[in-house]
Write a protein that holds these residues in place. Structure first.
Motif, PDB file in Angstrom:
ATOM      1  N   GLU A 114      35.793  32.495  27.568  1.00  0.00           N
ATOM      2  CA  GLU A 114      36.125  31.139  28.017  1.00  0.00           C
ATOM      3  C   GLU A 114      35.231  30.071  27.390  1.00  0.00           C
ATOM      4  O   GLU A 114      35.682  28.949  27.156  1.00  0.00           O
ATOM      5  CB  GLU A 114      35.998  31.043  29.544  1.00  0.00           C
ATOM      6  N   PRO A 390      49.214  31.044  30.968  1.00  0.00           N
ATOM      7  CA  PRO A 390      48.217  31.312  32.012  1.00  0.00           C
ATOM      8  C   PRO A 390      48.501  30.579  33.325  1.00  0.00           C
ATOM      9  O   PRO A 390      49.091  29.505  33.325  1.00  0.00           O
ATOM     10  CB  PRO A 390      46.909  30.823  31.382  1.00  0.00           C
ATOM     11  N   LYS A 435      44.075  39.314  25.488  1.00  0.00           N
ATOM     12  CA  LYS A 435      43.450  38.403  26.435  1.00  0.00           C
ATOM     13  C   LYS A 435      43.340  39.074  27.793  1.00  0.00           C
ATOM     14  O   LYS A 435      43.712  40.237  27.972  1.00  0.00           O
ATOM     15  CB  LYS A 435      44.257  37.102  26.547  1.00  0.00           C
ATOM     16  N   LEU A 436      42.838  38.299  28.781  1.00  0.00           N
ATOM     17  CA  LEU A 436      42.690  38.800  30.142  1.00  0.00           C
ATOM     18  C   LEU A 436      43.999  38.654  30.919  1.00  0.00           C
ATOM     19  O   LEU A 436      44.706  37.648  30.784  1.00  0.00           O
ATOM     20  CB  LEU A 436      41.576  38.031  30.869  1.00  0.00           C
ATOM     21  N   TYR A 437      44.317  39.659  31.755  1.00  0.00           N
ATOM     22  CA  TYR A 437      45.510  39.647  32.599  1.00  0.00           C
ATOM     23  C   TYR A 437      45.090  39.832  34.054  1.00  0.00           C
ATOM     24  O   TYR A 437      44.256  40.678  34.385  1.00  0.00           O
ATOM     25  CB  TYR A 437      46.466  40.777  32.205  1.00  0.00           C
ATOM     26  N   TRP A 438      45.682  39.012  34.948  1.00  0.00           N
ATOM     27  CA  TRP A 438      45.416  39.119  36.384  1.00  0.00           C
ATOM     28  C   TRP A 438      45.933  40.455  36.924  1.00  0.00           C
ATOM     29  O   TRP A 438      46.945  40.986  36.463  1.00  0.00           O
ATOM     30  CB  TRP A 438      46.119  38.008  37.154  1.00  0.00           C
ATOM     31  N   LEU A 450      40.532  41.858  36.794  1.00  0.00           N
ATOM     32  CA  LEU A 450      41.344  41.592  35.612  1.00  0.00           C
ATOM     33  C   LEU A 450      41.138  42.712  34.602  1.00  0.00           C
ATOM     34  O   LEU A 450      40.165  43.467  34.681  1.00  0.00           O
ATOM     35  CB  LEU A 450      40.974  40.249  34.960  1.00  0.00           C
ATOM     36  N   GLN A 452      41.004  43.300  30.332  1.00  0.00           N
ATOM     37  CA  GLN A 452      40.971  42.702  28.996  1.00  0.00           C
ATOM     38  C   GLN A 452      41.785  43.610  28.056  1.00  0.00           C
ATOM     39  O   GLN A 452      41.408  44.733  27.757  1.00  0.00           O
ATOM     40  CB  GLN A 452      39.521  42.600  28.514  1.00  0.00           C
ATOM     41  N   ARG A 469      40.853  28.717  37.386  1.00  0.00           N
ATOM     42  CA  ARG A 469      40.807  30.063  36.816  1.00  0.00           C
ATOM     43  C   ARG A 469      42.235  30.512  36.509  1.00  0.00           C
ATOM     44  O   ARG A 469      42.977  30.900  37.413  1.00  0.00           O
ATOM     45  CB  ARG A 469      40.157  31.024  37.807  1.00  0.00           C
ATOM     46  N   PHE A 471      44.806  32.830  33.996  1.00  0.00           N
ATOM     47  CA  PHE A 471      44.921  33.898  33.018  1.00  0.00           C
ATOM     48  C   PHE A 471      46.381  34.352  32.941  1.00  0.00           C
ATOM     49  O   PHE A 471      47.249  33.920  33.720  1.00  0.00           O
ATOM     50  CB  PHE A 471      44.014  35.083  33.393  1.00  0.00           C
TER      51      PHE A 471
END
Length: 479
Positions: A114, A390, A435-438, A450, A452, A469, A471
């Motif tokens: 981030e 996101p 990327k990051l996923y919830w 999360l 990555q 925040r 994602f």
């Protein structure tokens, strides 16, 4: 004061002496105000730092970091807990004061997905970056640390309730009569006087810099609030447009399914129509045969009647006339009735064709990609073909409102399974972003886990209550 102010001092076990000097000078503030100081869980060299209460990190107003080689080379600076401290500073929730105890790489860059961070963007103590332990009079710098902490805490309360700061006039100074000492001690006194002057100047600079940063932070928060509002409106409009496009696409898909079903039904009815035609044709041939038979029989009866009348008239006219032999009818000329058997039509149609499913991981099924199959092979789980977001965690938990009934936010284990099967850890047929996923899996009270998808790292967790925040989301559905 409306609430208790919380201070968290993070330090290594080797720097416990510096901690004691700071706590000793904070006693007046603790005695007169509602202040809680947490310092009972030092960082152990060579071990991961485990706080006594993880919730403290989310309740702290002021973090004091005692920087040394042991601190900078500890595992703590690589942990999510350290990132939580920096996150709260970046969000303007907490204040961070770094204290340089010894010559160490305190000005390095910390990189994350981030943002990038360095202690150089904060007001450090001492202001010139000179390590306290290398000073000829370290105690004056511990006074400066306590004084700076008091000023920082004063920003959290009203002026009428401000924390009593260290009296600058009460700081140790060199009196004139102290100059009457042995000549060999005069250089040391001059150095200490110079350091005291520099300390006052540094305190003034720190106070001014802290006030300036507070105003900048306030302006930044207001600008970010406006930006977030605009971004939310843009995202809302984009989501509405996407929802309309998805509804149109779904309607087109329904129309294609209806057309395909009608085509299959027409093909199934075609053999029965052919059978009906054959049956009708056989009945028509049989009817024609029966009519022809009746006509031949009537004609034969008429011929026999004419012959009988002629014989009777001949016999009655003259008995002497030789009898006329009636020629026998040539049997070969007898008309044989033609019998036409009705054609038999045997049409067998299997009206109960059941499809045989042979599903595999990665196959497209019911508008998604299969990433899990049950042991029976009769059910499993599919992932949506596209990412959404996101977005915040609260909006992610209501993803069915956007994608339709049945779709939901996956758990952390389901995210791991997608990563191993249809993600970068497998075939990546799901086309995931790096990327990051919830996930729907919570972490403590205020956070959620999360994954990555760049490397499969599952150690991330962020505040699920904060709208900022945001994602990516890859929804799943059972079938």
């Amino acid at each position: 004061m409306d609430r208790i102010l919380n201070i968290y001092i993070l330090y290594t076990k080797q720097d416990a002496g510096a901690l004691s000097s700071i706590l000793e000078r904070l006693q007046p503030a603790i005695a007169h105000q509602d202040i809680t100081i947490w310092y009972d869980d030092p960082i152990q060299e060579g071990h991961s730092w485990i706080p006594k209460e993880a919730a403290r990190l989310h309740k702290t107003d002021l973090f004091v970091l005692l920087l040394s080689n042991a601190f900078m080379y500890s595992e703590f600076v690589q942990q999510m807990e350290f990132k939580t401290v920096i996150d709260r500073y970046k969000e303007g929730i907490s204040t961070v004061i770094p204290v340089i105890l010894e010559d160490c790489p305190w000005d390095v860059e910390f990189n994350s997905d981030e943002y990038d961070f360095s202690f150089k963007e904060l007001v450090v103590i001492p202001a010139d970056g000179r390590p306290i332990k290398q000073s000829t009079n370290p105690e004056q710098y511990y006074e400066q640390v306590a004084h700076t902490i008091n000023k920082a805490l004063g920003l959290f309360v009203d002026e009428s309730e401000s924390i009593p700061a260290v009296d600058e006039e009460a700081l140790p100074i060199v009196e004139e009569e102290q100059l009457a000492m042995h000549f060999s001690e005069e250089p040391q006194v001059a150095i200490e006087n110079q350091e005291l002057v520099e300390t006052k100047e540094n305190e003034t600079k720190i106070a001014q810099e802290t006030e300036r940063k507070q105003w900048e932070l306030k302006a930044q928060r207001e600008a970010e609030a406006v930006k977030r509002q605009q971004q939310e409106e843009t995202e809302k409009q984009a989501l509405e447009e996407q929802h309309i496009r998805e509804e149109l696409a779904a309607e087109e898909e329904r129309q294609r399914e209806i057309a395909a079903a009608q085509s299959i039904e027409a093909q199934e009815q075609r053999p029965s129509q052919f059978a009906d035609r054959e049956v009708n044709k056989g009945e028509e041939v049989a009817t024609k045969g029966r009519g022809r038979r009746r006509m031949l029989i009537g004609l034969l009866i008429a011929v026999l009647g004419i012959i009988g009348v002629w014989i009777f008239s001949t016999l009655s006219d003259d008995t002497k006339k030789p009898s006329v032999a009636i020629p026998e009818e040539n049997p070969s000329r007898s008309t044989k009735a033609t019998t036409t058997s009705e054609p038999k039509t045997d049409v067998s149609i299997d009206e109960e064709l059941s499809p045989v499913l042979n599903l595999q991981l990665g196959d497209m099924y019911e508008g998604g990609t299969i990433f899990h199959l049950d042991a029976s092979g009769e059910g499993g789980k599919i992932a949506h073909t596209q990412d959404v977001g996101p977005m915040s965690w609260k909006r992610a938990m209501a993803i069915q409102e956007q994608l339709g009934a049945g779709w939901r936010l996956p758990t952390l284990e389901e995210l791991k399974q997608m990563y191993r099967t249809i993600g970068p850890g497998g075939t990546n047929s799901g086309k995931f972003s790096s990327k990051l996923y919830w996930s729907a899996t919570p972490y403590e009270t205020y956070q959620a886990r999360l994954l990555q998808f760049r490397d499969g790292n599952s150690s991330y967790h962020y505040n699920k209550e904060v709208e900022s925040r945001q994602f990516l989301v890859r929804a799943v559905r059972d079938f």
